[in-house]
Design an enzyme around this catalytic site. Sequence first.
Site, PDB file in Angstrom:
ATOM      1  N   TYR A 144       0.846  -1.190   0.000  1.00  0.00           N
ATOM      2  CA  TYR A 144       0.000   0.000   0.000  1.00  0.00           C
ATOM      3  C   TYR A 144       0.881   1.238   0.000  1.00  0.00           C
ATOM      4  O   TYR A 144       1.852   1.319   0.759  1.00  0.00           O
ATOM      5  CB  TYR A 144      -0.890  -0.001   1.248  1.00  0.00           C
ATOM      6  CG  TYR A 144      -1.822   1.193   1.337  1.00  0.00           C
ATOM      7  CD1 TYR A 144      -2.828   1.385   0.389  1.00  0.00           C
ATOM      8  CD2 TYR A 144      -1.703   2.121   2.375  1.00  0.00           C
ATOM      9  CE1 TYR A 144      -3.692   2.478   0.477  1.00  0.00           C
ATOM     10  CE2 TYR A 144      -2.566   3.212   2.468  1.00  0.00           C
ATOM     11  CZ  TYR A 144      -3.552   3.384   1.515  1.00  0.00           C
ATOM     12  OH  TYR A 144      -4.412   4.467   1.602  1.00  0.00           O
ATOM     13  N   ASP A 239       9.105   2.884   0.408  1.00  0.00           N
ATOM     14  CA  ASP A 239       8.013   3.460   1.175  1.00  0.00           C
ATOM     15  C   ASP A 239       8.163   2.978   2.613  1.00  0.00           C
ATOM     16  O   ASP A 239       7.774   1.861   2.954  1.00  0.00           O
ATOM     17  CB  ASP A 239       6.665   3.045   0.578  1.00  0.00           C
ATOM     18  CG  ASP A 239       5.498   3.671   1.343  1.00  0.00           C
ATOM     19  OD1 ASP A 239       5.726   4.177   2.459  1.00  0.00           O
ATOM     20  OD2 ASP A 239       4.373   3.639   0.822  1.00  0.00           O
ATOM     21  N   LYS A 267       3.464   8.534   9.394  1.00  0.00           N
ATOM     22  CA  LYS A 267       3.189   7.891  10.681  1.00  0.00           C
ATOM     23  C   LYS A 267       4.135   8.370  11.801  1.00  0.00           C
ATOM     24  O   LYS A 267       3.959   9.470  12.273  1.00  0.00           O
ATOM     25  CB  LYS A 267       3.141   6.373  10.507  1.00  0.00           C
ATOM     26  CG  LYS A 267       2.035   6.024   9.481  1.00  0.00           C
ATOM     27  CD  LYS A 267       1.588   4.593   9.393  1.00  0.00           C
ATOM     28  CE  LYS A 267       0.315   4.520   8.564  1.00  0.00           C
ATOM     29  NZ  LYS A 267       0.392   3.810   7.307  1.00  0.00           N
TER      30      LYS A 267
HETATM   31  C1  LIG Z   1      -0.149   4.361   5.928  1.00  0.00           C
HETATM   32  C2  LIG Z   1       0.666   4.173   4.720  1.00  0.00           C
HETATM   33  C3  LIG Z   1       0.663   5.075   3.660  1.00  0.00           C
HETATM   34  C4  LIG Z   1      -0.320   6.205   3.576  1.00  0.00           C
HETATM   35  O1  LIG Z   1      -0.150   7.131   4.595  1.00  0.00           O
HETATM   36  P1  LIG Z   1      -1.396   8.092   4.953  1.00  0.00           P
HETATM   37  O2  LIG Z   1      -0.804   9.030   5.970  1.00  0.00           O
HETATM   38  O3  LIG Z   1      -2.467   7.207   5.482  1.00  0.00           O
HETATM   39  O4  LIG Z   1      -1.784   8.775   3.703  1.00  0.00           O
HETATM   40  C5  LIG Z   1       1.561   4.903   2.634  1.00  0.00           C
HETATM   41  N1  LIG Z   1       2.416   3.872   2.620  1.00  0.00           N
HETATM   42  C6  LIG Z   1       2.452   2.973   3.626  1.00  0.00           C
HETATM   43  C7  LIG Z   1       3.453   1.876   3.584  1.00  0.00           C
HETATM   44  C8  LIG Z   1       1.559   3.069   4.687  1.00  0.00           C
HETATM   45  O5  LIG Z   1       1.551   2.140   5.635  1.00  0.00           O
END
Ligand SMILES: *Cc1c(COP(=O)(O)O)cnc(C)c1O
Length: 429
Positions: A144, A239, A267
């Site tokens: 994601y 990411d 996060k």
């Molecule tokens: C949570 C998440 C996102 C998106 O972050 P948001 O602050 O919810 O937009 C992108 N990449 C990874 C790996 C994530 O866990």
Amino acid sequence: MKNPESKSLFAKAQETLVGGVNSPVRAFKAVGETPLFIESAKGAVIRDADGNSYTDFVGSWGPMILGHAHPKVVSAVKLQASKGTSFGAPTELEIKLGLLVKNAFPSIEKVRFVSSGTEAAMTAIRLARAFTQRDKIVKFEGCYHGHSDAMLVKAGSGAATLGTPDSAGVPKSVSEDTLVLPYNDVPALQNFFKDFGPAIAGVIVEPVAANMGLVPPEPGFLEALREVTKKHGAVLIFDEVISGFRLDFGGAQTLYKISPDLTCLGKIVGGGLPVGAVGGRKEILDLLAPLGPVYQAGTLSGNPLAMAAGIKTLEELKARKPYKKLEAETEKLCNTVRAYAKWLKRPVQIHQLGSMFTIFFTDKPVRDYASAKTSNTETYARFFRSLLDAGIYFPPSQFETCFISAAHTPAILKASAKNINQSLEKLNA
Ligand SMILES: *Cc1c(COP(=O)(O)O)cnc(C)c1O
């Protein structure tokens, strides 16, 4: 009924908010429950609107590594609030957080703060395309990267649970440039690059996948990624929105000793306030406006409250270095549960890395999205509900990751292990 107030709030919420929530997984759809409405949280404990307390293994989906309402973070935010909450102009706080990020990640020479992980990934992709002057982006099934159009293809967790792996409303012309490969599959990666290498702008990956449940990279996978992208002139994007400051202060790239070209953060970097960041090689980052031709902007980017929370959280992590202890305690919890599941003859795969873990209800090894999907989500839903009854708050989906914070004491974890084991046992009844 344990939570009449949450139920009543959910009914009210649905009249005004779409599905009663502002992010779909919160609706508890995958586990056949109504969501808990949260009143407050402190340390490892989260309280709902009915006054029930739960040991929290969600941690706001990752940010709360110090535990909820950490006194130092709270006072930093309070102090900043009293000085003003947003100026739309630069502050020294941004330099401070920028330096903390840059010094933590050797691959990051320059950084741009945004307001979410979604924006970070979206910006990284735009940069990769501008830098290479190519269009195609490779991602991995079940990873994601936020909800920008280009990334909503086989995107794991929330989307997977709702059975909409490919979102409506994304033009085919956009998703056509997103190519999807299986996670942890080195031959597939190499063959793909042999055929399409010169067209690929970049590869984006969760170096430790955590949005199909926790699926660590197999030895050689990240190395192969670094090698093929370098060979074909494609930008490698890690990411680390979850793994950054979670697995190690310098993220998964420090743990696995792989240097990506760009890194997405989110996060933890915001300490529980809305922050994302994209960082990496100077020559790529400097393509961003105002220096370069890649446009990106944000009214609340680098927001002072969010910067203050991020700075205090990172300073605390840097000073306390909780990673070894978190890892040892999480491992202990997982070993206890694994042994008990074995004794119960309950087929599970328990994945753990650092302070992250997932219990998959399958007898098959899980190494990618297809194998994660062999999990019995109906069993997970029953397990989840039983845990909730016992005062344990797990993620409301099989395809999410559990997090332990520095506020989860050995005593709390020991009690939790007992509750988890009892809930496993109840599944056999
Ligand atoms: C949570 C998440 C996102 C998106 O972050 P948001 O602050 O919810 O937009 C992108 N990449 C990874 C790996 C994530 O866990």
